[in-house]
Design an enzyme around this catalytic site. Structure first.
Site, short mmCIF file in Angstrom:
data_model
loop_
_atom_site.label_atom_id
_atom_site.label_comp_id
_atom_site.label_asym_id
_atom_site.label_seq_id
_atom_site.Cartn_x
_atom_site.Cartn_y
_atom_site.Cartn_z
CG HIS A 143 -6.94 -7.72 -3.72
ND1 HIS A 143 -5.63 -7.57 -4.01
CD2 HIS A 143 -7.11 -6.70 -2.54
CE1 HIS A 143 -5.06 -6.86 -3.24
NE2 HIS A 143 -5.75 -6.37 -2.33
CG HIS A 200 -5.78 -6.24 -10.72
ND1 HIS A 200 -4.93 -7.30 -11.22
CD2 HIS A 200 -5.52 -6.52 -9.25
CE1 HIS A 200 -4.32 -7.92 -10.36
NE2 HIS A 200 -4.75 -7.39 -9.06
#
Length: 244
Positions: free
Chosen positions: A155, A204
């Site tokens: 992303h 993440h």
């Protein structure tokens, strides 16, 4: 300076050519080369430390744990929707809309730069994930993320690649400074918030997002470099036709 020119004519000519503005391989290439080299150095150093440094891994865990401990349901829900900007669907939508606008304005060189940035970052991000094979911090994830590895953040890579080069287009094309500043600030804020959301939502690590930003920005630089090369070639052909 004259002594340098007489003593080292080849070196002097090389340095002088690096600052010429009318040639792609002059000032433009020099600036892009420096930025690209610095980017690659930082990215490679980060990747090496992610693999070999236990201390950096502890920092990742501590940062993720700190965000987990202060997680707020309302903010988490807002960031959950915001983070979708960096998904394949969000990036595809932004790229298609930008592509249609560029085609309608006959900005073919910018269209090529956009595709280089988006596609190049996507391909290298995919193979980097496979190579590093890093597991996500699933024990603190706000939601079940995509079935892929953690390093680098896809992303973060993708949103930097697409919005980064669009900010460059805005800088070039919009002459009204207030509007230009607002749009660039909005674009940079979206990049930061998508990266922040990946850490805050626990899908993440900090280093994943940092590496994603660096990788995405690397492809922004490559896209800009290719655009500048094509633009200068186009100008040279136009000038040659006028002279002839």
């Amino acid at each position: 300076m004259q002594r340098l020119k007489r003593k080292f004519p080849g070196l002097f000519s090389f340095i002088r050519n690096r600052f010429k503005s009318g040639n792609f391989f002059g000032l433009t290439f020099t600036i892009l080369l420096i930025l690209t080299t610095l980017n690659i150095i930082m990215l490679s150093e980060l990747a090496e430390h992610v693999v070999n440094s236990d201390q950096l891994k502890r920092v990742d865990m501590e940062v993720s744990g700190a965000f987990f401990n202060i997680r707020n349901p309302l903010l988490s829900q807002c960031l959950f929707y915001l983070t979708k900007l960096g998904s394949i669907y969000g990036i595809s939508t932004i790229t298609i809309i930008a592509g249609v606008v560029l085609i309608s304005r006959k900005r073919i060189i910018q269209l090529i730069g956009l595709f280089i940035s988006v596609l190049g970052s996507g391909i290298t991000m995919h193979y980097s994930k496979v190579y590093f094979h890093r597991e996500r911090p699933l024990n603190i994830a706000y939601y079940i993320p995509e079935n892929s590895f953690s390093f680098p953040s896809g992303h973060s890579t993708s949103i930097m690649a697409v919005l980064g080069i669009l900010c460059y287009f805005i800088f070039l094309d919009i002459k009204k400074r207030p509007l230009r500043n607002v749009l660039i600030t909005l674009g940079l804020s979206c990049i930061f918030l998508v990266g922040f959301s990946r850490i805050y939502l626990g899908v993440h690590f900090l280093t994943d997002v940092t590496a994603g930003f660096l990788l995405g920005f690397l492809w922004v630089l490559l896209g800009i470099g290719f655009m500048e090369y094509l633009t200068l070639k186009q100008l040279q052909r136009a000038n040659k036709l006028v002279v002839d």
